[in-house]
Design an enzyme around this catalytic site. Structure first.
Site, PDB file in Angstrom:
ATOM      1  N   GLU A 195      -5.466  -5.635  10.310  1.00 37.79           N
ATOM      2  CA  GLU A 195      -4.495  -4.571  10.555  1.00 37.79           C
ATOM      3  C   GLU A 195      -4.815  -3.879  11.880  1.00 37.79           C
ATOM      4  OE1 GLU A 195      -2.559  -3.150   6.719  1.00 37.79           O
ATOM      5  OE2 GLU A 195      -4.391  -2.001   6.931  1.00 37.79           O
ATOM      6  N   GLY A 250       2.682  -1.323   4.261  1.00 36.18           N
ATOM      7  CA  GLY A 250       2.714   0.098   3.933  1.00 36.18           C
ATOM      8  C   GLY A 250       4.133   0.563   3.683  1.00 36.18           C
ATOM      9  N   GLY A 251       4.745   1.157   4.723  1.00 34.72           N
ATOM     10  CA  GLY A 251       6.065   1.789   4.585  1.00 34.72           C
ATOM     11  C   GLY A 251       7.106   0.947   3.855  1.00 34.72           C
ATOM     12  N   ASN A 260       0.854  -1.196   0.000  1.00 36.74           N
ATOM     13  CA  ASN A 260       0.000   0.000   0.000  1.00 36.74           C
ATOM     14  C   ASN A 260       0.889   1.245   0.000  1.00 36.74           C
ATOM     15  OD1 ASN A 260      -1.865   2.001   0.421  1.00 36.74           O
ATOM     16  ND2 ASN A 260      -2.415   1.373   2.503  1.00 36.74           N
ATOM     17  N   TRP A 261       0.944   1.897  -1.150  1.00 33.67           N
ATOM     18  CA  TRP A 261       1.810   3.085  -1.265  1.00 33.67           C
ATOM     19  C   TRP A 261       1.191   4.307  -0.586  1.00 33.67           C
ATOM     20  CZ3 TRP A 261       3.732   3.212  -7.106  1.00 33.67           C
ATOM     21  CH2 TRP A 261       4.406   2.015  -7.379  1.00 33.67           C
ATOM     22  N   LYS A 262      -0.073   4.211  -0.237  1.00 34.41           N
ATOM     23  CA  LYS A 262      -0.805   5.365   0.316  1.00 34.41           C
ATOM     24  C   LYS A 262      -0.617   6.576  -0.618  1.00 34.41           C
ATOM     25  CE  LYS A 262       0.026   3.351   4.805  1.00 34.41           C
ATOM     26  NZ  LYS A 262      -0.180   3.445   6.228  1.00 34.41           N
ATOM     27  N   SER A 311       3.165  -2.509  10.133  1.00 32.54           N
ATOM     28  CA  SER A 311       4.626  -2.410  10.273  1.00 32.54           C
ATOM     29  C   SER A 311       5.362  -3.704   9.913  1.00 32.54           C
ATOM     30  CB  SER A 311       5.007  -1.947  11.680  1.00 32.54           C
ATOM     31  OG  SER A 311       4.454  -0.666  11.940  1.00 32.54           O
ATOM     32  N   HIS A 370      -9.759   0.564   4.876  1.00 27.45           N
ATOM     33  CA  HIS A 370      -8.476   0.815   5.539  1.00 27.45           C
ATOM     34  C   HIS A 370      -8.726   1.750   6.722  1.00 27.45           C
ATOM     35  CE1 HIS A 370      -4.401   2.186   6.304  1.00 27.45           C
ATOM     36  NE2 HIS A 370      -3.986   1.130   5.621  1.00 27.45           N
ATOM     37  N   GLY A 403       1.983   1.886  10.711  1.00 28.40           N
ATOM     38  CA  GLY A 403       2.856   3.047  10.578  1.00 28.40           C
ATOM     39  C   GLY A 403       3.539   3.431  11.878  1.00 28.40           C
ATOM     40  N   GLU A 454      -7.175   4.178   7.867  1.00 27.26           N
ATOM     41  CA  GLU A 454      -7.008   5.615   7.591  1.00 27.26           C
ATOM     42  C   GLU A 454      -8.270   6.182   6.945  1.00 27.26           C
ATOM     43  OE1 GLU A 454      -3.290   5.314   5.462  1.00 27.26           O
ATOM     44  OE2 GLU A 454      -2.301   4.728   7.327  1.00 27.26           O
TER      45      GLU A 454
HETATM   46  C1  PEP Z   1      -0.964  -0.123   5.864  1.00 27.18           C
HETATM   47  O1  PEP Z   1      -1.013   1.030   5.522  1.00 27.18           O
HETATM   48  O2  PEP Z   1      -1.879  -0.890   5.501  1.00 27.18           O
HETATM   49  C2  PEP Z   1       0.142  -0.568   6.690  1.00 27.18           C
HETATM   50  C3  PEP Z   1       0.104  -1.763   7.214  1.00 27.18           C
HETATM   51  O3  PEP Z   1       1.187   0.314   6.888  1.00 27.18           O
HETATM   52  P1  PEP Z   1       2.596   0.021   7.622  1.00 27.18           P
HETATM   53  O4  PEP Z   1       3.117  -1.267   7.030  1.00 27.18           O
HETATM   54  O5  PEP Z   1       3.447   1.186   7.261  1.00 27.18           O
HETATM   55  O6  PEP Z   1       2.307  -0.111   9.048  1.00 27.18           O
END
Ligand code: PEP
Length: 250
Positions: free
Chosen positions: A164, A231-232, A9-11, A210, A93, A170, A95
């Protein structure tokens, strides 16, 4: 057997050049991995470009609107995603639930629209830190899963659920493999009890929060963890490659 999935997920990150470079590095790596499905979720503007550049990677949109068309400025319909060749869409998600009004009703409508339009939903669920501390994690996750799926008829091969925990997204704080496995097994039990034995067997359940190059292998080795939503670490080609390989070796 459920084929593992790793979805990045590049957001709201990246650019045309970034997408070109990352996909260039990733696609050849993924070519040699037979036991994993690799998906990236770039900002919608770059989906066409990614799909044109990638031979071994599919795309997930980060959002959709449940309406087919109309006066919804800034929104994207499932028919548009289908038109681009987008295979998956992230729905619910945290967010979006927290910042953009994606409540349980809207999430349910989006999931129904995705199935109806032939784009596979990746339904994201997960509890907040406060809910976990109050012992509500299981109840919250159950309600998020069932409120999105109740009354729907769908092919379980086409549904992905991402667990999640919000406190791990994050933050650099990952759920332990045991903590994650416990919730994944619970989600599978909920599917068995409330949807069907077939759904419990076939729906792929990803862990997100994460995930990185050093934690992926142990997380993915858990029985009910079928890969990750990342994500990251999905923005760094070398790390994401290691994560994809970890899932392929499950
Ligand atoms: C996400 O945005 O779905 C996510 C899991 O981010 P991160 O891996 O950065 O925690």
């Amino acid at each position: 057997m459920r084929k593992p999935i790793v979805a990045g997920n590049w957001k709201m990150n990246g650019s045309s050049l970034f997408a070109k470079e990352l996909i260039g590095q990733l696609d050849s790596h993924v070519q040699d991995l037979s036991n994993v499905e690799v998906v990236v979720s770039p900002p919608a503007l770059y989906i066409s470009q990614v799909l044109a550049d990638a031979e071994n990677i599919s795309c997930a949109a980060q959002n959709l609107h449940d309406a087919q068309a109309g006066a919804f400025t800034g929104e994207i319909s499932v028919a548009m995603l289908q038109d681009l060749g987008c295979k998956y869409v992230l729905i619910g998600h945290s967010e979006r639930r927290e910042m953009f009004g994606d409540n349980v009703e809207f999430v349910a409508k989006k999931v129904a629209a995705a199935f109806a339009g032939g784009v596979n939903p990746i339904l994201c669920v997960g509890e907040s830190l406060e809910q976990r501390k109050n012992g509500q994690a299981f109840a919250v996750v159950k309600e998020q899963v069932l409120s999105a799926l109740r009354g729907l008829s769908f092919d379980p091969d086409n549904l992905v659920i991402a667990y999640e925990p919000i406190w791990a997204i994050g933050t650099g704080e990952t759920a332990s493999p045991e903590q994650a496995q416990e919730v994944h097994a619970y989600i599978r039990q909920v599917l068995a009890d409330e949807i069907s034995a077939e759904a419990a067997e076939k729906v792929r359940i990803l862990y997100g929060g994460s995930v990185n190059a050093s934690t992926a292998e142990e997380l993915f080795s858990q029985q009910d963890i079928d890969g990750g939503l990342v994500g990251g670490a999905s923005l760094k080609a070398d790390d994401f490659k290691i994560i994809c390989s970890a899932a392929a070796n499950k």
